[in-house]
Design an enzyme around this catalytic site. Structure first.
Site, PDB file in Angstrom:
ATOM      1  N   ARG A 118       0.810  -1.234   0.000  1.00 14.78           N
ATOM      2  CA  ARG A 118       0.000   0.000   0.000  1.00 14.78           C
ATOM      3  C   ARG A 118       0.837   1.276   0.000  1.00 14.78           C
ATOM      4  NH1 ARG A 118      -3.111  -3.009   3.799  1.00 14.78           N
ATOM      5  NH2 ARG A 118      -4.732  -4.117   2.653  1.00 14.78           N
ATOM      6  N   LYS A 140       1.607  11.582 -10.966  1.00 14.73           N
ATOM      7  CA  LYS A 140       0.762  10.684 -11.767  1.00 14.73           C
ATOM      8  C   LYS A 140       1.586   9.462 -12.105  1.00 14.73           C
ATOM      9  CE  LYS A 140      -2.681  13.531 -14.038  1.00 14.73           C
ATOM     10  NZ  LYS A 140      -3.182  14.020 -15.322  1.00 14.73           N
ATOM     11  N   GLU A 182       6.358  18.917 -24.704  1.00 20.24           N
ATOM     12  CA  GLU A 182       5.743  19.209 -23.399  1.00 20.24           C
ATOM     13  C   GLU A 182       6.209  20.578 -22.880  1.00 20.24           C
ATOM     14  OE1 GLU A 182       3.339  17.305 -22.355  1.00 20.24           O
ATOM     15  OE2 GLU A 182       3.797  15.164 -22.603  1.00 20.24           O
ATOM     16  N   LYS A 224       4.709  23.343 -13.826  1.00 19.61           N
ATOM     17  CA  LYS A 224       4.075  22.078 -13.410  1.00 19.61           C
ATOM     18  C   LYS A 224       3.843  22.084 -11.901  1.00 19.61           C
ATOM     19  CE  LYS A 224       2.991  17.574 -14.017  1.00 19.61           C
ATOM     20  NZ  LYS A 224       3.171  16.358 -14.771  1.00 19.61           N
ATOM     21  N   GLU A 234      -6.410  16.617  -9.908  1.00 20.21           N
ATOM     22  CA  GLU A 234      -7.065  16.964 -11.173  1.00 20.21           C
ATOM     23  C   GLU A 234      -8.581  17.065 -11.055  1.00 20.21           C
ATOM     24  OE1 GLU A 234      -5.091  15.474 -14.728  1.00 20.21           O
ATOM     25  OE2 GLU A 234      -7.036  15.365 -15.707  1.00 20.21           O
ATOM     26  N   ARG A 238      -5.645  21.238 -13.222  1.00 20.83           N
ATOM     27  CA  ARG A 238      -4.576  20.333 -13.669  1.00 20.83           C
ATOM     28  C   ARG A 238      -4.862  19.729 -15.050  1.00 20.83           C
ATOM     29  NH1 ARG A 238      -0.980  15.927 -10.312  1.00 20.83           N
ATOM     30  NH2 ARG A 238       0.189  15.225 -12.126  1.00 20.83           N
ATOM     31  N   ASN A 242      -3.203  18.548 -20.108  1.00 17.82           N
ATOM     32  CA  ASN A 242      -3.510  17.551 -21.131  1.00 17.82           C
ATOM     33  C   ASN A 242      -3.772  18.157 -22.507  1.00 17.82           C
ATOM     34  OD1 ASN A 242      -3.516  14.899 -19.836  1.00 17.82           O
ATOM     35  ND2 ASN A 242      -4.971  15.884 -18.465  1.00 17.82           N
ATOM     36  N   HIS A 245      -3.392  16.008 -25.536  1.00 19.10           N
ATOM     37  CA  HIS A 245      -3.205  14.615 -25.114  1.00 19.10           C
ATOM     38  C   HIS A 245      -4.367  13.700 -25.511  1.00 19.10           C
ATOM     39  CE1 HIS A 245       0.152  16.328 -22.989  1.00 19.10           C
ATOM     40  NE2 HIS A 245       0.447  15.215 -22.359  1.00 19.10           N
ATOM     41  N   HIS A 249      -3.172  10.598 -27.228  1.00 17.40           N
ATOM     42  CA  HIS A 249      -3.352   9.255 -26.672  1.00 17.40           C
ATOM     43  C   HIS A 249      -4.083   8.348 -27.665  1.00 17.40           C
ATOM     44  CE1 HIS A 249      -2.930  10.604 -22.169  1.00 17.40           C
ATOM     45  NE2 HIS A 249      -1.782  10.559 -22.797  1.00 17.40           N
ATOM     46  N   HIS A 262       5.484   9.505 -27.231  1.00 22.43           N
ATOM     47  CA  HIS A 262       4.412  10.243 -26.556  1.00 22.43           C
ATOM     48  C   HIS A 262       4.451  11.737 -26.941  1.00 22.43           C
ATOM     49  CE1 HIS A 262       1.594  11.465 -23.465  1.00 22.43           C
ATOM     50  NE2 HIS A 262       2.476  12.323 -23.005  1.00 22.43           N
TER      51      HIS A 262
HETATM   52  P1  NAD Z   1      10.673   6.711 -22.442  1.00 21.98           P
HETATM   53  O1  NAD Z   1      10.645   6.519 -21.005  1.00 21.98           O
HETATM   54  O2  NAD Z   1      10.245   5.591 -23.322  1.00 21.98           O
HETATM   55  O3  NAD Z   1      12.153   7.175 -22.841  1.00 21.98           O
HETATM   56  C1  NAD Z   1      12.427   7.442 -24.180  1.00 21.98           C
HETATM   57  C2  NAD Z   1      13.626   6.632 -24.691  1.00 21.98           C
HETATM   58  O4  NAD Z   1      14.819   7.238 -24.245  1.00 21.98           O
HETATM   59  C3  NAD Z   1      13.667   5.202 -24.228  1.00 21.98           C
HETATM   60  O5  NAD Z   1      14.151   4.393 -25.260  1.00 21.98           O
HETATM   61  C4  NAD Z   1      14.670   5.262 -23.090  1.00 21.98           C
HETATM   62  O6  NAD Z   1      15.288   4.024 -22.832  1.00 21.98           O
HETATM   63  C5  NAD Z   1      15.654   6.265 -23.613  1.00 21.98           C
HETATM   64  N1  NAD Z   1      16.423   6.993 -22.615  1.00 21.98           N
HETATM   65  C6  NAD Z   1      15.999   7.461 -21.436  1.00 21.98           C
HETATM   66  N2  NAD Z   1      16.935   8.218 -20.886  1.00 21.98           N
HETATM   67  C7  NAD Z   1      18.002   8.211 -21.708  1.00 21.98           C
HETATM   68  C8  NAD Z   1      19.261   8.822 -21.690  1.00 21.98           C
HETATM   69  N3  NAD Z   1      19.622   9.672 -20.726  1.00 21.98           N
HETATM   70  N4  NAD Z   1      20.110   8.576 -22.698  1.00 21.98           N
HETATM   71  C9  NAD Z   1      19.739   7.764 -23.721  1.00 21.98           C
HETATM   72  N5  NAD Z   1      18.546   7.184 -23.819  1.00 21.98           N
HETATM   73  C10 NAD Z   1      17.680   7.417 -22.818  1.00 21.98           C
HETATM   74  O7  NAD Z   1       9.789   7.962 -22.881  1.00 21.98           O
HETATM   75  P2  NAD Z   1       9.591   9.423 -22.274  1.00 21.98           P
HETATM   76  O8  NAD Z   1       9.367  10.300 -23.427  1.00 21.98           O
HETATM   77  O9  NAD Z   1      10.622   9.767 -21.298  1.00 21.98           O
HETATM   78  O10 NAD Z   1       8.227   9.275 -21.449  1.00 21.98           O
HETATM   79  C11 NAD Z   1       7.018   8.969 -22.099  1.00 21.98           C
HETATM   80  C12 NAD Z   1       6.082   8.355 -21.087  1.00 21.98           C
HETATM   81  O11 NAD Z   1       5.818   9.319 -20.057  1.00 21.98           O
HETATM   82  C13 NAD Z   1       4.747   7.965 -21.660  1.00 21.98           C
HETATM   83  O12 NAD Z   1       4.395   6.690 -21.188  1.00 21.98           O
HETATM   84  C14 NAD Z   1       3.797   9.017 -21.123  1.00 21.98           C
HETATM   85  O13 NAD Z   1       2.497   8.533 -20.976  1.00 21.98           O
HETATM   86  C15 NAD Z   1       4.423   9.321 -19.802  1.00 21.98           C
HETATM   87  N6  NAD Z   1       4.072  10.644 -19.259  1.00 21.98           N
HETATM   88  C16 NAD Z   1       3.665  10.703 -17.974  1.00 21.98           C
HETATM   89  C17 NAD Z   1       3.378  11.916 -17.399  1.00 21.98           C
HETATM   90  C18 NAD Z   1       3.006  11.989 -15.950  1.00 21.98           C
HETATM   91  O14 NAD Z   1       2.589  13.049 -15.495  1.00 21.98           O
HETATM   92  N7  NAD Z   1       3.165  10.927 -15.204  1.00 21.98           N
HETATM   93  C19 NAD Z   1       3.507  13.099 -18.138  1.00 21.98           C
HETATM   94  C20 NAD Z   1       3.931  13.012 -19.462  1.00 21.98           C
HETATM   95  C21 NAD Z   1       4.219  11.767 -20.019  1.00 21.98           C
HETATM   96  N1  GLY Z   2       1.051  15.260 -17.583  1.00 21.90           N
HETATM   97  C1  GLY Z   2      -0.221  15.534 -17.040  1.00 21.90           C
HETATM   98  C2  GLY Z   2      -0.242  15.752 -15.560  1.00 21.90           C
HETATM   99  O1  GLY Z   2       0.726  15.556 -14.872  1.00 21.90           O
HETATM  100  O2  GLY Z   2      -1.242  16.118 -15.043  1.00 21.90           O
END
Ligand code: NAD
Ligand code: GLY
Length: 361
Positions: A118, A140, A182, A224, A234, A238, A242, A245, A249, A262
């Site tokens: 938990r 998130k 972003e 942010k 949200e 918040r 999006n 998005h 998505h 993404h």
């Molecule tokens: P990712 O985590 O897939 O990373 C992108 C690529 O870069 C991957 O191949 C990874 O292995 C590589 N990588 C990472 N760091 C590296 C480095 N320093 N050097 C070389 N390669 C590296 O993608 P992302 O764009 O970081 O994240 C996308 C994800 O984030 C999606 O799933 C999206 O839904 C999520 N997201 C979440 C939120 C949130 O608020 N939680 C907000 C925006 C996006």
């Molecule tokens: N990336 C959307 C949020 O954090 O609310």
């Protein structure tokens, strides 16, 4: 180093931003609550940075989970791999999970931390630009379902975020551009002076100018952190994070997770959102051109994928956490630099955008 704070009463936490922060032991160890530490990373990031992090933890029981790389693995099956390791090594409730990677690892690792017994402590070490400016901040966490992006998840805040800008040196240009989508989003939704700055400095960011990049990361995190502090769960503002998005998505799910990054899907989605905002009379044609021109300068795609049909968008957009009573709701712009709260739009206008917005090039 810059330190920002996400103000959430007893769950407030710092975001450290700076070059070379992975060399600082104390930043990490002061947020670790017991001797048991699990580092979750992936096959790409672990060979680059895991040892550097583990070197600070000589006095701890350090275990690791190295997942395959990619959005396609952001699923419950892979969260289970993390649980298997936590259970197998008899990790207690006061253990700490470190998510070392991009948004995929941060979202998945954070969700595992939220669920295990938990909730155990977790630390975000974001290694992509996208993760440093967005996903590591705000709590998130979650994974994808085959029918919908990020549909399984929890709000769960980290103990701290350590954003070492030096790790961006190993990130390829396509991933860097995805992060810039972003960054641009913050300017469009609530920070016009940042948007103006971005328009002036976009070539520096694309060229990885360190000073410009550090400023863009900091300004994004300030935006942010302010939004999250105002509306952690949200229930209101918040949702403007999006922008683009809902369309994005749908693209990610529709053509298969991982085909469009993404940030790329969000960039196309922001084009759709700008077009729809114009149809509603909020933006002018010049405003829409302004949005597209800035996105184009980053090298991001802005043309929607041809395999996506209007029916696919409508079906997939009907699976979105912003929707209410089965109605599709989207984030649109009231003006450049000011987003509207989620809105159910006239279906005819939405269909017009889906059928007529082509982006350019
Ligand atoms: P990712 O985590 O897939 O990373 C992108 C690529 O870069 C991957 O191949 C990874 O292995 C590589 N990588 C990472 N760091 C590296 C480095 N320093 N050097 C070389 N390669 C590296 O993608 P992302 O764009 O970081 O994240 C996308 C994800 O984030 C999606 O799933 C999206 O839904 C999520 N997201 C979440 C939120 C949130 O608020 N939680 C907000 C925006 C996006
Ligand atoms: N990336 C959307 C949020 O954090 O609310």
């Amino acid at each position: 180093m810059k330190t920002l704070n996400v103000e959430l009463n007893d769950r407030s936490y710092p975001i450290y931003i700076g070059s070379g922060l992975l060399n600082e032991s104390s930043l990490l160890t002061k947020h670790i609550v017991s001797k048991q530490v699990l580092i979750v990373s992936n096959e790409t990031v672990a060979p680059l940075y895991l040892q550097k992090v583990a070197d600070h933890l000589g006095d701890y029981q350090v275990e690791t989970v190295i997942l395959p790389d990619g959005e396609a693995y952001k699923t419950l099956d892979y969260v289970n791999r993390v649980f298997d390791q936590l259970m197998g090594k008899r990790f207690s409730r006061n253990a700490t999970l470190i998510a070392l990677g991009g948004g995929v690892i941060g979202d998945l690792g954070g969700f595992a931390a939220a669920c295990y017994q938990r909730g155990i402590a977790f630390i975000q070490i974001p290694t992509t630009l996208l993760a440093q400016v967005d996903s590591s901040v705000g709590g998130k966490t979650g994974v994808n379902h085959p029918q919908g992006k990020n549909m399984i998840g929890a709000f769960y805040q980290p103990k701290c975020v350590i954003a070492d800008t030096e790790v961006l040196d190993t990130l390829d240009d396509r991933q860097l551009a995805a992060g810039l989508a972003e960054v641009i989003k913050y300017g469009l939704i609530r920070d016009l002076s940042f948007l103006n700055w971005l328009e002036e400095h976009i070539s520096k960011l694309v060229g990885r100018d360190k000073e410009a990049m550090a400023y863009a990361i900091e300004r994004s995190c300030i935006n942010k952190a302010e939004i999250v502090a105002e509306d952690e769960f949200e229930s209101g503002v918040r949702a403007i994070l999006n922008l683009g998005h809902t369309f994005g998505h749908a693209i990610e799910t529709g053509i298969g997770y991982g085909k469009y990054l993404h940030g790329e899907a969000v960039a196309i989605g922001m084009g759709f959102a700008a077009d729809l905002s114009q149809r509603l009379g909020c933006l002018s044609e010049q405003d829409v051109d302004r949005v597209i021109a800035l996105l184009e300068k980053t090298g991001l795609p802005i043309k929607p994928p041809e395999e996506m049909t209007t029916e696919m968008y409508l079906d997939l957009m009907s699976v979105d956490k912003k929707n209410l009573d089965g109605n599709i709701r989207v984030i649109l712009l009231e003006a450049i630099g000011k987003a509207k709260l989620p809105l159910s739009v006239d279906r005819q206008l939405l269909v017009e955008t889906l059928e007529q917005y082509k982006g350019v090039a």
